[in-house]
Design a protein around this motif. Sequence first.
Motif, PDB file in Angstrom:
ATOM      1  N   ILE A 167       8.365  -5.449   5.004  1.00  0.00           N
ATOM      2  CA  ILE A 167       8.607  -6.382   3.892  1.00  0.00           C
ATOM      3  C   ILE A 167       7.255  -6.812   3.322  1.00  0.00           C
ATOM      4  CG2 ILE A 167       9.591  -8.624   3.239  1.00  0.00           C
ATOM      5  CD1 ILE A 167      11.507  -8.354   5.664  1.00  0.00           C
ATOM      6  N   GLY A 168       7.127  -6.714   2.010  1.00  0.00           N
ATOM      7  CA  GLY A 168       5.917  -7.193   1.330  1.00  0.00           C
ATOM      8  C   GLY A 168       6.145  -8.606   0.811  1.00  0.00           C
ATOM      9  N   VAL A 169       5.071  -9.375   0.728  1.00  0.00           N
ATOM     10  CA  VAL A 169       5.173 -10.717   0.139  1.00  0.00           C
ATOM     11  C   VAL A 169       4.023 -10.894  -0.841  1.00  0.00           C
ATOM     12  CG1 VAL A 169       4.030 -11.708   2.195  1.00  0.00           C
ATOM     13  CG2 VAL A 169       5.209 -13.227   0.592  1.00  0.00           C
ATOM     14  N   LEU A 170       4.332 -11.469  -2.001  1.00  0.00           N
ATOM     15  CA  LEU A 170       3.276 -11.734  -2.981  1.00  0.00           C
ATOM     16  C   LEU A 170       3.529 -13.055  -3.688  1.00  0.00           C
ATOM     17  CD1 LEU A 170       4.422 -11.109  -6.123  1.00  0.00           C
ATOM     18  CD2 LEU A 170       4.141  -8.757  -5.376  1.00  0.00           C
ATOM     19  N   THR A 171       2.441 -13.639  -4.217  1.00  0.00           N
ATOM     20  CA  THR A 171       2.551 -14.838  -5.059  1.00  0.00           C
ATOM     21  C   THR A 171       2.132 -14.434  -6.465  1.00  0.00           C
ATOM     22  OG1 THR A 171       0.349 -15.493  -4.250  1.00  0.00           O
ATOM     23  CG2 THR A 171       2.241 -16.535  -3.208  1.00  0.00           C
ATOM     24  N   ASN A 173      -0.481  -7.231  -9.854  1.00  0.00           N
ATOM     25  CA  ASN A 173      -1.712  -6.433  -9.963  1.00  0.00           C
ATOM     26  C   ASN A 173      -1.994  -5.746  -8.640  1.00  0.00           C
ATOM     27  OD1 ASN A 173      -2.999  -6.607 -12.484  1.00  0.00           O
ATOM     28  ND2 ASN A 173      -3.527  -8.738 -12.113  1.00  0.00           N
ATOM     29  N   GLY A 174      -1.870  -6.537  -7.564  1.00  0.00           N
ATOM     30  CA  GLY A 174      -2.159  -6.016  -6.228  1.00  0.00           C
ATOM     31  C   GLY A 174      -1.170  -4.957  -5.803  1.00  0.00           C
ATOM     32  N   GLU A 194      -3.578  -3.406  -3.314  1.00  0.00           N
ATOM     33  CA  GLU A 194      -4.423  -4.418  -2.650  1.00  0.00           C
ATOM     34  C   GLU A 194      -3.551  -5.173  -1.654  1.00  0.00           C
ATOM     35  OE1 GLU A 194      -7.271  -7.428  -4.557  1.00  0.00           O
ATOM     36  OE2 GLU A 194      -6.194  -6.570  -6.233  1.00  0.00           O
ATOM     37  N   CYS A 195      -3.485  -4.704  -0.420  1.00  0.00           N
ATOM     38  CA  CYS A 195      -2.608  -5.383   0.525  1.00  0.00           C
ATOM     39  C   CYS A 195      -3.067  -5.133   1.951  1.00  0.00           C
ATOM     40  CB  CYS A 195      -1.183  -4.917   0.324  1.00  0.00           C
ATOM     41  SG  CYS A 195      -0.992  -3.171   0.492  1.00  0.00           S
ATOM     42  N   TYR A 196      -2.547  -5.923   2.860  1.00  0.00           N
ATOM     43  CA  TYR A 196      -2.925  -5.784   4.271  1.00  0.00           C
ATOM     44  C   TYR A 196      -1.781  -6.232   5.163  1.00  0.00           C
ATOM     45  CZ  TYR A 196      -3.884 -10.852   3.947  1.00  0.00           C
ATOM     46  OH  TYR A 196      -3.770 -12.202   3.745  1.00  0.00           O
ATOM     47  N   GLU A 197      -1.743  -5.650   6.372  1.00  0.00           N
ATOM     48  CA  GLU A 197      -0.672  -6.041   7.292  1.00  0.00           C
ATOM     49  C   GLU A 197      -0.975  -7.424   7.852  1.00  0.00           C
ATOM     50  OE1 GLU A 197       0.500  -3.076  10.147  1.00  0.00           O
ATOM     51  OE2 GLU A 197       1.705  -4.553  11.262  1.00  0.00           O
ATOM     52  N   TYR A 253      -3.803 -15.016  -3.154  1.00  0.00           N
ATOM     53  CA  TYR A 253      -4.282 -15.029  -4.545  1.00  0.00           C
ATOM     54  C   TYR A 253      -3.079 -14.790  -5.476  1.00  0.00           C
ATOM     55  CZ  TYR A 253      -8.745 -14.379  -2.200  1.00  0.00           C
ATOM     56  OH  TYR A 253      -9.809 -14.521  -1.356  1.00  0.00           O
ATOM     57  N   THR A 254      -3.282 -15.067  -6.756  1.00  0.00           N
ATOM     58  CA  THR A 254      -2.187 -14.848  -7.680  1.00  0.00           C
ATOM     59  C   THR A 254      -2.745 -14.316  -8.997  1.00  0.00           C
ATOM     60  OG1 THR A 254      -0.207 -15.835  -8.677  1.00  0.00           O
ATOM     61  CG2 THR A 254      -2.169 -17.239  -8.584  1.00  0.00           C
ATOM     62  N   ALA A 255      -1.872 -13.810  -9.842  1.00  0.00           N
ATOM     63  CA  ALA A 255      -2.343 -13.255 -11.117  1.00  0.00           C
ATOM     64  C   ALA A 255      -1.178 -13.154 -12.085  1.00  0.00           C
ATOM     65  CB  ALA A 255      -2.935 -11.865 -10.881  1.00  0.00           C
ATOM     66  N   ARG A 256      -1.530 -13.027 -13.336  1.00  0.00           N
ATOM     67  CA  ARG A 256      -0.545 -12.640 -14.349  1.00  0.00           C
ATOM     68  C   ARG A 256      -0.909 -11.188 -14.697  1.00  0.00           C
ATOM     69  NH1 ARG A 256       1.571 -17.751 -15.534  1.00  0.00           N
ATOM     70  NH2 ARG A 256       0.024 -19.387 -15.393  1.00  0.00           N
ATOM     71  N   CYS A 257       0.050 -10.311 -14.581  1.00  0.00           N
ATOM     72  CA  CYS A 257      -0.231  -8.876 -14.717  1.00  0.00           C
ATOM     73  C   CYS A 257       0.532  -8.307 -15.912  1.00  0.00           C
ATOM     74  CB  CYS A 257       0.174  -8.164 -13.424  1.00  0.00           C
ATOM     75  SG  CYS A 257       0.042  -6.381 -13.511  1.00  0.00           S
ATOM     76  N   LEU A 258      -0.189  -8.087 -16.992  1.00  0.00           N
ATOM     77  CA  LEU A 258       0.457  -7.567 -18.206  1.00  0.00           C
ATOM     78  C   LEU A 258       1.006  -6.167 -17.997  1.00  0.00           C
ATOM     79  CD1 LEU A 258      -1.758  -8.785 -21.195  1.00  0.00           C
ATOM     80  CD2 LEU A 258       0.546  -9.542 -20.510  1.00  0.00           C
TER      81      LEU A 258
END
Length: 324
Positions: A8-12, A46-47, A52-55, A73-78
């Motif tokens: 499972i991946g998690v992102l903000t 973006n990641g 751009e990820c790690y276990e 980290y967070t981003a707005r990714c067009l």
Amino acid sequence: MAKEIKTIGVLTSGGDAPGMNAAVRAIVRTGITKGYRMMGIQRGYNGLINGECYEMNVRSVSEIIHRGGTILYTARCLEFKTQAGQSKALARCKELGIDALVVIGGDGSFMGARALANQGIPCIGIPGTIDNDIACSEYTIGYDTAMNTAVEAIDKLRDTTQSHDRCSVVEVMGHHAGYIALNVGIATGALAVLLPERPFDFERDILARMRQTQVTGKKHFIIIVSEGVISAQELANQIQATTGVDSRATVLGHIQRGGSPTVRDRVNASLMGYHAIDLLDKGIYNRVVAMSGDKIVDYDVNVALSMHKTIDMDMLEVANSISI
Ligand SMILES: Nc1ncnc2c1ncn2[C@@H]1O[C@H](COP(=O)(O)OP(=O)(O)OP(=O)(O)O)[C@@H](O)[C@H]1O
Ligand SMILES: O=P(O)(O)OC[C@H]1O[C@](O)(CO)[C@@H](O)[C@@H]1O
Ligand SMILES: [Mg+2]
């Protein structure tokens, strides 16, 4: 038949919000406890596109429950808004073995999650934004901390405003939603609260209210304006020019997005994070976690994105009745 999920991946994503870290912590630890491999994806979509990820292990989320911002980290990714960007993200999920995704962010981030869900990656959304503008949820992670930060700042402004017999016009965030402004306005005893949900009338909302209180001896005034209604500086200039009351403008800005999360944000983030993994574990996919009353609930992502939320105008009536 539920798809087999191993990783499972998690992102903000979108604007950061205090409590996002508490949510990441709950997601990672619940996931590991339930036997999943957990991947932290950095800088939002973006990641995901760039890999751009790690276990993450249980210690990857130590010492973060009290920290604002987001360790991911967070981003707005067009690029992710395009079909090409989404295809790259999907290919990256396949390459990294990410079978499902938990997305902490606002409504835009959930649209992104839905796009991935439509391509076969089970997704769960968690509302993380200070604006409280997620239609399906009465509460969003970061909202409570942001309001408390604004109140603390405005209490300080009150001291100097009162000492100088001035008017302080304070702009708070909200992104087309007046939840922060309305609650902060009541909590700070502001004379007037300007919301995006209500057309602004200078005479009715400001001048008449100032005159009414001046008659009873009031000489200082706090006015809360939600971003986008009118510029705080422009309003302060208008008030000074029309009434002669020395006026100042303060834009609280991104201060409202930082700081250590409140108890409410930490607890709700933890409950929502746990709930997100629990859904995936039960084979329930493509949901947005939400709060209804003090209960954690969830909605189908399409339903969640089609819902509308209205602000409680009775609260404005209360604010206006008391601040006289
Ligand atoms: N229609 C869409 N389709 C696919 N992805 C989207 C869409 N809208 C937004 N996204 C993705 O989600 C990211 C975050 O969206 P957005 O900037 O609207 O913030 P948000 O999640 O609503 O949070 P907040 O408004 O609190 O900052 C975007 O940068 C983009 O990568
Ligand atoms: O400066 P940024 O990061 O684009 O964010 C500004 C917007 O983000 C929000 O704070 C939500 O996170 C809105 O209230 C505001 O309009
Ligand atoms: Mg948004």
